[in-house]
Design a protein around this motif. Structure first.
Motif, mmCIF file in Angstrom:
data_model
loop_
_atom_site.group_PDB
_atom_site.id
_atom_site.type_symbol
_atom_site.label_atom_id
_atom_site.label_comp_id
_atom_site.label_asym_id
_atom_site.label_seq_id
_atom_site.Cartn_x
_atom_site.Cartn_y
_atom_site.Cartn_z
ATOM 1 N N MET A 1 0.829 -1.215 0.000
ATOM 2 C CA MET A 1 0.000 0.000 0.000
ATOM 3 C C MET A 1 0.856 1.254 0.000
ATOM 4 S SD MET A 1 -2.956 1.116 2.716
ATOM 5 C CE MET A 1 -3.768 2.694 2.588
ATOM 6 N N ILE A 2 1.963 1.228 0.755
ATOM 7 C CA ILE A 2 2.824 2.388 0.857
ATOM 8 C C ILE A 2 3.355 2.790 -0.507
ATOM 9 C CG2 ILE A 2 4.954 3.288 1.842
ATOM 10 C CD1 ILE A 2 4.450 1.598 4.306
ATOM 11 N N ASP A 3 3.707 1.807 -1.355
ATOM 12 C CA ASP A 3 4.248 2.116 -2.679
ATOM 13 C C ASP A 3 3.229 2.817 -3.571
ATOM 14 O OD1 ASP A 3 6.103 -1.002 -2.773
ATOM 15 O OD2 ASP A 3 6.636 0.962 -1.958
ATOM 16 N N LEU A 4 1.966 2.636 -3.264
ATOM 17 C CA LEU A 4 0.917 3.231 -4.080
ATOM 18 C C LEU A 4 0.539 4.635 -3.612
ATOM 19 C CD1 LEU A 4 -1.438 0.128 -4.470
ATOM 20 C CD2 LEU A 4 0.269 0.975 -6.094
ATOM 21 N N LEU A 5 1.107 5.067 -2.511
ATOM 22 C CA LEU A 5 0.790 6.383 -1.972
ATOM 23 C C LEU A 5 1.710 7.449 -2.565
ATOM 24 C CD1 LEU A 5 0.317 5.501 1.813
ATOM 25 C CD2 LEU A 5 -1.456 5.889 0.092
ATOM 26 N N PRO A 6 1.276 8.693 -2.531
ATOM 27 C CA PRO A 6 2.131 9.789 -3.013
ATOM 28 C C PRO A 6 3.396 9.895 -2.164
ATOM 29 C CG PRO A 6 -0.142 10.503 -2.739
ATOM 30 C CD PRO A 6 -0.030 9.153 -2.097
ATOM 31 N N PRO A 7 4.431 10.540 -2.683
ATOM 32 C CA PRO A 7 5.667 10.709 -1.923
ATOM 33 C C PRO A 7 5.417 11.455 -0.606
ATOM 34 C CG PRO A 7 5.983 11.319 -4.219
ATOM 35 C CD PRO A 7 4.513 11.109 -4.039
ATOM 36 N N ASP A 8 6.151 11.068 0.421
ATOM 37 C CA ASP A 8 6.112 11.749 1.717
ATOM 38 C C ASP A 8 4.781 11.621 2.451
ATOM 39 O OD1 ASP A 8 8.738 12.703 1.240
ATOM 40 O OD2 ASP A 8 7.934 14.396 0.103
ATOM 41 N N LEU A 9 3.977 10.615 2.079
ATOM 42 C CA LEU A 9 2.726 10.395 2.794
ATOM 43 C C LEU A 9 2.738 9.002 3.402
ATOM 44 C CD1 LEU A 9 -0.039 11.756 3.431
ATOM 45 C CD2 LEU A 9 -0.983 10.390 1.573
ATOM 46 N N ALA A 10 2.694 8.929 4.718
ATOM 47 C CA ALA A 10 2.752 7.650 5.419
ATOM 48 C C ALA A 10 1.416 6.925 5.340
ATOM 49 C CB ALA A 10 3.136 7.874 6.879
ATOM 50 N N GLN A 11 1.477 5.590 5.527
ATOM 51 C CA GLN A 11 0.259 4.788 5.477
ATOM 52 C C GLN A 11 -0.730 5.218 6.566
ATOM 53 O OE1 GLN A 11 0.958 0.596 5.931
ATOM 54 N NE2 GLN A 11 -1.122 0.025 5.359
ATOM 55 N N ALA A 12 -0.216 5.510 7.759
ATOM 56 C CA ALA A 12 -1.089 5.931 8.856
ATOM 57 C C ALA A 12 -1.809 7.230 8.519
ATOM 58 C CB ALA A 12 -0.272 6.106 10.136
ATOM 59 N N ALA A 13 -1.108 8.134 7.847
ATOM 60 C CA ALA A 13 -1.720 9.400 7.445
ATOM 61 C C ALA A 13 -2.830 9.159 6.431
ATOM 62 C CB ALA A 13 -0.663 10.337 6.870
ATOM 63 N N ALA A 14 -2.595 8.243 5.494
ATOM 64 C CA ALA A 14 -3.608 7.937 4.482
ATOM 65 C C ALA A 14 -4.861 7.353 5.137
ATOM 66 C CB ALA A 14 -3.037 6.964 3.454
ATOM 67 N N ILE A 15 -4.678 6.458 6.111
ATOM 68 C CA ILE A 15 -5.820 5.861 6.814
ATOM 69 C C ILE A 15 -6.591 6.935 7.576
ATOM 70 C CG2 ILE A 15 -6.483 4.273 8.659
ATOM 71 C CD1 ILE A 15 -4.111 2.504 7.768
ATOM 72 N N ALA A 16 -5.864 7.846 8.236
ATOM 73 C CA ALA A 16 -6.510 8.926 8.977
ATOM 74 C C ALA A 16 -7.323 9.819 8.041
ATOM 75 C CB ALA A 16 -5.455 9.752 9.720
ATOM 76 N N LEU A 17 -6.801 10.077 6.845
ATOM 77 C CA LEU A 17 -7.525 10.893 5.875
ATOM 78 C C LEU A 17 -8.788 10.190 5.392
ATOM 79 C CD1 LEU A 17 -4.535 12.296 3.784
ATOM 80 C CD2 LEU A 17 -6.127 13.646 5.165
ATOM 81 N N LEU A 18 -8.706 8.873 5.181
ATOM 82 C CA LEU A 18 -9.872 8.104 4.751
ATOM 83 C C LEU A 18 -10.987 8.168 5.805
ATOM 84 C CD1 LEU A 18 -8.074 4.993 3.240
ATOM 85 C CD2 LEU A 18 -9.487 6.616 1.970
ATOM 86 N N LEU A 19 -10.608 8.017 7.063
ATOM 87 C CA LEU A 19 -11.593 8.071 8.142
ATOM 88 C C LEU A 19 -12.202 9.468 8.269
ATOM 89 C CD1 LEU A 19 -9.728 5.944 10.860
ATOM 90 C CD2 LEU A 19 -11.690 5.263 9.476
ATOM 91 N N THR A 20 -11.358 10.487 8.103
ATOM 92 C CA THR A 20 -11.854 11.866 8.201
ATOM 93 C C THR A 20 -12.769 12.203 7.037
ATOM 94 O OG1 THR A 20 -9.757 12.483 9.263
ATOM 95 C CG2 THR A 20 -11.181 14.269 8.526
ATOM 96 N N SER A 21 -12.468 11.680 5.851
ATOM 97 C CA SER A 21 -13.324 11.910 4.692
ATOM 98 C C SER A 21 -14.711 11.320 4.934
ATOM 99 C CB SER A 21 -12.700 11.288 3.437
ATOM 100 O OG SER A 21 -13.537 11.483 2.310
ATOM 101 N N PHE A 22 -14.758 10.112 5.493
ATOM 102 C CA PHE A 22 -16.041 9.493 5.829
ATOM 103 C C PHE A 22 -16.796 10.349 6.850
ATOM 104 C CE2 PHE A 22 -18.432 7.113 8.999
ATOM 105 C CZ PHE A 22 -19.371 6.451 8.211
ATOM 106 N N ALA A 23 -16.110 10.722 7.934
ATOM 107 C CA ALA A 23 -16.754 11.486 9.002
ATOM 108 C C ALA A 23 -17.215 12.847 8.510
ATOM 109 C CB ALA A 23 -15.787 11.655 10.175
ATOM 110 N N GLY A 24 -16.387 13.509 7.697
ATOM 111 C CA GLY A 24 -16.750 14.823 7.195
ATOM 112 C C GLY A 24 -17.976 14.785 6.299
ATOM 113 N N SER A 25 -18.035 13.806 5.410
ATOM 114 C CA SER A 25 -19.186 13.682 4.515
ATOM 115 C C SER A 25 -20.449 13.315 5.288
ATOM 116 C CB SER A 25 -18.906 12.627 3.437
ATOM 117 O OG SER A 25 -17.900 13.066 2.565
ATOM 118 N N PHE A 26 -20.297 12.496 6.314
ATOM 119 C CA PHE A 26 -21.437 12.156 7.169
ATOM 120 C C PHE A 26 -21.993 13.405 7.843
ATOM 121 C CE2 PHE A 26 -22.798 11.510 11.558
ATOM 122 C CZ PHE A 26 -23.927 10.728 11.364
#
Length: 248
Positions: A1-26
Motif C-alpha cells: 500500500m505504501i508504494d501506491l501512496l504519493p511521496p512523503d505520505l505515510a500509510q497511517a496518514a492515508a488511513i486517517a484521511l480516509l476516516l476523516t473523509s467518511f466522518a466529514g461527509s457524514f
C-alpha cells in the motif's frame, strides 16, 4: 500500500484521511455543514503544504457531486445560474492574484459573516444575490480552501427545508470546487500522483454521505436548523479565534 501512496505520505496518514473523509461527509449530509472544514483541518496536518488546497478541492468536488446526485430532486435550480457566473469570475480573479490575502483576515471576516447570519436577520437582498455569493466565496476558496460555511450562510437566508438546504449547498459547492480544481490544474499542480488516494477518499466520503442521508431522513426541519446553527456558530468562533491568533 505504501508504494501506491504519493511521496512523503505515510500509510497511517492515508488511513486517517480516509476516516476523516467518511466522518466529514457524514456530518455535512446529516447536518448541512462542517465536514469540509473538518477534512481541511486533517489535510493541513497530514499533507505536504503545496498539496493541501488542491487535494482537498478534488475530494470535496467528488463528495459534493455525489451528495448533489443523492439529493438531486431537492435542488433549487433557479439559484445556480447566477452562482455559476459569480463563481467563474471569483476563481478567475483568485487564480490571477499573485499575493494572497492574509489568512487571518479571511478567517476573521468569514467567521463574523457567519455569526451575523445566525444571530441577526440578514437583509432580504442577500437571498437574491447568488452571483455575489458565488464570486466572493469562489475568490476566497483559492486561498482559504473551505468556504462552505460562507455559502451555507447564503443558503440559510433562503429558509429551505433540510433536504433542499443540503441539496442546494451540495450543488453550489460542486460548482465551486470543480472550477477551483480546474484552475489548480491550469496552474500546474500534478494531480496524477495523488489519483489513487483521492479515489479512495471520494469513495469513503460517498459512504459517509449515504449514512448521513439516513440520519437526515429521521430528523425534523426544526431539529436540523438548530443543529446547523450550533455547528455554524462553532465554526465561526473557530475561524475568528484562528484569525486573531494568526494576527497576534
Amino acid at each position: 500500500m505504501i508504494d501506491l501512496l504519493p511521496p512523503d505520505l505515510a500509510q497511517a496518514a492515508a488511513i486517517a484521511l480516509l476516516l476523516t473523509s467518511f466522518a466529514g461527509s457524514f456530518i455535512t449530509a446529516a447536518f448541512g455543514i462542517g465536514g469540509g472544514v473538518a477534512f481541511l483541518g486533517a489535510c493541513a496536518i497530514l499533507l505536504p503544504p503545496a498539496a493541501i488546497i488542491p487535494v482537498h478541492g478534488v475530494v470535496q468536488l467528488g463528495s459534493n457531486a455525489i451528495r448533489a446526485l443523492m439529493f438531486l430532486r431537492y435542488v433549487i435550480w433557479a439559484a445556480l445560474p447566477a452562482f455559476v457566473i459569480g463563481s467563474v469570475a471569483g476563481v478567475a480573479i483568485g487564480g490571477s492574484v499573485v499575493v494572497s490575502l492574509p489568512g487571518w483576515l479571511v478567517q476573521s471576516v468569514v467567521g463574523l459573516f457567519i455569526l451575523w447570519v445566525v444571530f441577526s436577520k440578514p437583509p432580504k437582498w442577500l437571498s437574491r444575490w447568488p452571483l455575489i455569493t458565488g464570486l466572493l466565496s469562489s475568490f476566497l476558496t483559492m486561498f482559504f480552501g473551505a468556504t462552505g460555511p460562507f455559502v451555507a450562510g447564503y443558503v440559510k437566508t433562503l429558509q429551505l427545508d433540510r433536504h433542499k438546504h443540503v441539496a442546494l449547498q451540495a450543488a453550489m459547492m460542486t460548482v465551486q470546487h470543480g472550477l477551483k480544481v480546474a484552475m489548480f490544474g491550469l496552474l500546474g499542480f500534478a494531480f496524477a500522483e495523488w489519483a489513487l488516494l483521492i479515489s479512495g477518499l471520494i469513495a469513503s466520503g460517498a459512504f459517509g454521505t449515504w449514512v448521513g442521508k439516513q440520519v437526515l431522513g429521521k430528523m425534523s426541519d426544526h431539529g436540523f436548523h438548530r443543529i446547523l446553527n450550533v455547528i455554524l456558530v462553532l465554526l465561526a468562533l473557530r475561524l475568528i479565534w484562528g484569525g486573531v491568533g494568526a494576527f497576534f
